[in-house]
Scaffold this active site. Structure first.
Site, PDB file in Angstrom:
ATOM      1  N   HIS A 106       6.205   9.518   8.603  1.00 60.67           N
ATOM      2  CA  HIS A 106       6.828   8.291   8.103  1.00 60.67           C
ATOM      3  C   HIS A 106       8.176   7.947   8.752  1.00 60.67           C
ATOM      4  CE1 HIS A 106       3.575   7.841   5.448  1.00 60.67           C
ATOM      5  NE2 HIS A 106       4.000   8.528   4.408  1.00 60.67           N
ATOM      6  N   HIS A 180       4.478   1.424   1.136  1.00 62.98           N
ATOM      7  CA  HIS A 180       3.993   2.630   0.475  1.00 62.98           C
ATOM      8  C   HIS A 180       4.042   2.520  -1.063  1.00 62.98           C
ATOM      9  CE1 HIS A 180       3.067   6.820  -0.026  1.00 62.98           C
ATOM     10  NE2 HIS A 180       3.191   7.091   1.250  1.00 62.98           N
ATOM     11  N   GLU A 322      -2.204   1.922   1.943  1.00 66.14           N
ATOM     12  CA  GLU A 322      -1.214   1.643   2.976  1.00 66.14           C
ATOM     13  C   GLU A 322      -1.935   1.166   4.235  1.00 66.14           C
ATOM     14  OE1 GLU A 322       0.877   5.498   3.430  1.00 66.14           O
ATOM     15  OE2 GLU A 322      -0.095   5.986   1.556  1.00 66.14           O
TER      16      GLU A 322
HETATM   17  C1  GLA Z   1       1.500   9.324   2.709  1.00 68.34           C
HETATM   18  C2  GLA Z   1       0.910  10.566   3.232  1.00 68.34           C
HETATM   19  C3  GLA Z   1       0.888  11.604   2.168  1.00 68.34           C
HETATM   20  C4  GLA Z   1       2.267  11.851   1.624  1.00 68.34           C
HETATM   21  C5  GLA Z   1       2.853  10.562   1.149  1.00 68.34           C
HETATM   22  C6  GLA Z   1       4.281  10.717   0.737  1.00 68.34           C
HETATM   23  O1  GLA Z   1       0.650   8.619   1.915  1.00 68.34           O
HETATM   24  O2  GLA Z   1      -0.360  10.371   3.778  1.00 68.34           O
HETATM   25  O3  GLA Z   1       0.373  12.793   2.693  1.00 68.34           O
HETATM   26  O4  GLA Z   1       3.086  12.391   2.616  1.00 68.34           O
HETATM   27  O5  GLA Z   1       2.775   9.597   2.150  1.00 68.34           O
HETATM   28  O6  GLA Z   1       4.438  11.726  -0.203  1.00 68.34           O
END
Ligand code: GLA
Length: 360
Positions: A106, A180, A322
């Site tokens: 991220h 997200h 997402e």
């Molecule tokens: C995304 C990732 C997850 C996790 C979340 C944040 O959705 O795919 O594995 O890291 O973000 O907690």
């Protein structure tokens, strides 16, 4: 339509975040802060007109700054994972922050989810608009090229919240922007989402190792990953399936039908529908992105950061959809099974995702 703002609290560097409230002429309200461009609440009616907040979040901006989980945030420069926190592009090696074991997740240490965006507001007869911009300098978090990013949030009178992501660069760079938000259509403090149903127009999914680095692209057909016929999110959650076990639930990139035809500025198609049979709330997801990470909040269990009103974090009490390109695609450029994630100078990154709410 209305949009108003108020100071929302202090960040660790002393700066004050602002909270924007978008209100339509029906009965929907959305709150968004300029810190991380984060969606803080989404209030929509159920089938009896009862309004509830369907978006998980925290009470204070300080929690958004300190906590993990990326609740509601705009994620970039590259959402999802980059294996080994490094990549090669045009013969040069770029080193990123390893913030998820050895991998980069991220955007790195301080991605777009943790910066203050510039904000402008506007209204039209049927839209409340919040335009956020961020200039990400060459080398920020290790990524090449100055990236100018614009994200436009629009709430309209059809109870649709649309998010348009635009970006331009002066050097080749990977880009993968998403939001997200953790949704629970029964209300953020309603417990498990297992009985909420999901339809996803996906033909395949990206299987991963125990750190969710892609290992293969597999057809959904005949697997627990097949949501092409509506089914409850929990129906196959405990199925005997290694790809599910490795991720502790759903935390996978789903590739839409004919995803290879998806492109910047392309047609925005209905790709997902979530429905809560108890409240009657329905959320449709429209996008021109090729994929969506469907995540059942398997890591949502940090006792240090209770949610709004003190409600504890609990796994599988929310889902995220997402929209994005495939994880780690920077290491798979040119492979037929993988999405392109490189933005070149002169091109415009331009993707839109719409979350439309109704009740029946
Ligand atoms: C995304 C990732 C997850 C996790 C979340 C944040 O959705 O795919 O594995 O890291 O973000 O907690």
């Amino acid at each position: 339509m209305n949009i108003y703002s108020r100071p929302w609290g202090k960040l660790s560097d002393g700066r004050i975040a602002t909270l924007y409230t978008l209100v339509n002429d029906r009965d929907m309200t959305v709150e968004i802060t300029d810190f991380g461009g984060t969606i803080v609440s989404i209030k929509t009616p159920d089938r009896n007109g009862r309004i509830t907040d369907v978006c998980l979040g925290y009470d204070s901006v300080a929690d958004y700054e300190m906590a993990d989980g990326y609740l509601g945030a705009l994620v970039g420069r590259v959402a999802n994972r980059i294996a080994g926190a490094s990549f090669e592009l045009n013969g040069e090696t770029y080193t990123l922050h390893a913030n998820d074991g050895k991998n980069c997740l991220h955007g790195g240490k301080k991605g777009y989810s943790h910066v203050i965006w510039n904000a402008e507001t506007a209204t039209s007869p049927d839209a409340a608009i919040l335009t956020l911009t961020y200039f990400s300098p060459d080398g920020e978090e290790g990524f090449p090229g100055n990236l100018t990013v614009k994200v436009t949030y629009t709430l309209d009178n059809e109870n649709a919240l649309s998010i348009r992501y635009e970006a331009a660069t002066d050097r080749d760079t990977p880009v993968n922007l998403t939001n997200h938000t953790y949704f629970n259509l029964a209300g953020y403090a309603s417990g498990s989402v297992f009985d909420q149903t999901l339809w996803l127009d996906a033909e395949s999914y990206v299987a991963g190792d125990e750190k969710l680095i892609p290992t293969a692209v597999k057809p959904v057909e005949g697997t627990p990953f097949d949501f092409s016929t509506v089914k409850p999110i929990g129906q196959d959650f405990f199925a005997d399936c290694e790809d599910l076990h490795l991720a502790g639930g759903y935390d996978h990139c789903f590739n839409f039908t004919d995803w290879k035809d998806c492109r910047a500025g392309g047609e925005i198609l209905l790709r997902g529908i979530v429905y809560d049979p108890v409240s009657g709330r329905k959320m449709e997801v429209y996008t021109n992105q090729p994929c969506v990470q469907f995540y059942t909040a398997n890591f949502l269990k940090n006792p240090l950061f209770p949610l709004k009103g003190g409600y504890p974090q609990r796994t599988q009490t929310a889902f995220c959809l997402e929209t994005q390109t495939m994880p780690d695609s920077v290491h798979h450029q040119g492979e037929a099974d993988f999405t392109n994630c490189i933005l070149h100078p002169g091109e415009t990154y331009d993707y839109t995702t719409v979350y439309r709410f109704s009740a029946e």
